[in-house]
Design a protein around this motif. Structure first.
Motif, PDB file in Angstrom:
ATOM      1  N   LEU A 129       0.509  -0.769   0.217  1.00 55.91           N
ATOM      2  CA  LEU A 129       0.097   0.089   0.053  1.00 55.91           C
ATOM      3  C   LEU A 129       0.375   1.290   0.344  1.00 55.91           C
ATOM      4  O   LEU A 129       1.602   1.611   1.094  1.00 55.91           O
ATOM      5  CB  LEU A 129      -0.826  -0.086   1.250  1.00 55.91           C
ATOM      6  N   LYS A 130       0.637   1.970  -0.795  1.00 57.78           N
ATOM      7  CA  LYS A 130       1.593   3.436  -0.927  1.00 57.78           C
ATOM      8  C   LYS A 130       1.052   4.505  -0.348  1.00 57.78           C
ATOM      9  O   LYS A 130       0.042   4.580  -0.279  1.00 57.78           O
ATOM     10  CB  LYS A 130       1.370   3.588  -2.469  1.00 57.78           C
ATOM     11  N   VAL A 131       1.846   5.184   0.504  1.00 58.05           N
ATOM     12  CA  VAL A 131       1.868   5.958   1.381  1.00 58.05           C
ATOM     13  C   VAL A 131       2.612   7.313   1.268  1.00 58.05           C
ATOM     14  O   VAL A 131       3.160   6.700   0.814  1.00 58.05           O
ATOM     15  CB  VAL A 131       2.354   5.212   3.322  1.00 58.05           C
ATOM     16  N   ILE A 132       2.042   8.426   1.272  1.00 57.82           N
ATOM     17  CA  ILE A 132       2.934   9.589   1.062  1.00 57.82           C
ATOM     18  C   ILE A 132       2.222  10.228   2.804  1.00 57.82           C
ATOM     19  O   ILE A 132       1.231  10.657   3.780  1.00 57.82           O
ATOM     20  CB  ILE A 132       1.992  10.399   0.421  1.00 57.82           C
ATOM     21  N   ALA A 133       3.989  11.209   3.197  1.00 56.25           N
ATOM     22  CA  ALA A 133       3.248  10.760   4.953  1.00 56.25           C
ATOM     23  C   ALA A 133       3.321  13.347   4.876  1.00 56.25           C
ATOM     24  O   ALA A 133       4.690  13.989   3.783  1.00 56.25           O
ATOM     25  CB  ALA A 133       4.440  11.297   5.794  1.00 56.25           C
ATOM     26  N   TYR A 134       2.724  14.026   5.794  1.00 58.56           N
ATOM     27  CA  TYR A 134       2.723  15.348   5.617  1.00 58.56           C
ATOM     28  C   TYR A 134       2.679  15.903   6.697  1.00 58.56           C
ATOM     29  O   TYR A 134       2.729  15.343   7.481  1.00 58.56           O
ATOM     30  CB  TYR A 134       1.265  15.679   5.091  1.00 58.56           C
ATOM     31  N   GLU A 135       4.156  16.533   7.325  1.00 61.35           N
ATOM     32  CA  GLU A 135       4.310  17.547   8.552  1.00 61.35           C
ATOM     33  C   GLU A 135       3.645  18.979   8.338  1.00 61.35           C
ATOM     34  O   GLU A 135       2.935  19.100   7.568  1.00 61.35           O
ATOM     35  CB  GLU A 135       5.898  18.507   8.644  1.00 61.35           C
TER      36      GLU A 135
END
Length: 224
Positions: A129-135
């Motif tokens: 599962l492709k995931v993107i993290a944001y601050e």
């Protein structure tokens, strides 16, 4: 609640994200959380889960909250109706109902000011599962959140939060599981009749000592 999948870092960067990530209009899921905080000079530990029903179409959120703080359980239901600008905190066994104005919601999309910190995948091969993290900074709540969303459909995966709420420092880790599209049972948004007697307090609904759910209310408002 721990995710049992393997976390593999695929790409790491620090940048403002270049595409719009907005959650679906309706979905349900379970949020597991662990939080440490220091209140009045004393450390405290909170753990538990929140069952969420999110309805952007009808501008409402329902939560079943099951938290334990220093061994003391808290069971309550929270219903937010942004059409009426009211948030109900309900304890069904005691027939207790408190009504307050909800805190102003954030956007239902990852804000343009969010900084993309990493891209990774959970699992392996065809099961990944492709995931993107944001601050994301939330200045009015003195909170920074590192939020992970699926690259497809923009569904929440996890969140690391730190900062201070009501001048109380805290650190929290959260993970979302069992997310499904749509609302299975709309009655989760029904407000019990004894709430009719509850006068709406104009103080924004930031429950003292319950900083995680306060932020969840903001994150799940999404109605701007």
């Amino acid at each position: 609640m721990l995710l049992s999948t393997v976390l593999v870092l695929a790409v790491s960067c620090v940048a403002v994200h270049s595409f719009k990530c907005c959650v679906p209009d309706q979905w349900e899921g379970v949020l597991g959380l662990t939080e440490g905080l220091v209140q009045n000079g004393q450390p405290a530990f909170v753990q538990g889960y929140v069952a969420l029903s999110y309805d952007y179409t009808n501008k409402r959120v329902a939560e079943y909250v099951n938290l334990t703080t220093q061994g003391v359980p808290t069971l309550q239901k929270i219903i937010i109706d942004y059409n009426k600008n009211v948030m109900y905190t309900i304890k069904e066994e005691a027939k207790y109902c408190r009504a307050v104005q909800p805190a102003p919601p954030l956007s239902r999309c990852v804000p343009d000011t969010a900084r993309e910190t990493s891209r990774f995948h959970l699992g392996a091969g065809n099961n990944s599962l492709k995931v993107i993290a944001y601050e994301i900074d939330v200045p009015d709540m003195q909170i920074t959140a590192v939020t992970s969303m699926t690259a497809q459909d923009c569904l929440p995966v996890g969140e690391l939060m730190y900062g201070a709420a009501n001048n109380v420092p805290f650190l929290a880790s959260m993970g979302y599981v069992n997310i499904v599209p749509g609302i299975k049972d709309p009655s989760v948004f029904n407000v019990p009749s004894y709430c009719d007697k509850a006068e709406i307090n104009d103080v924004p609904g930031l429950e003292t000592g319950n900083f995680i759910t306060s932020y969840i209310h903001r994150r799940l408002g999404f109605f701007q």
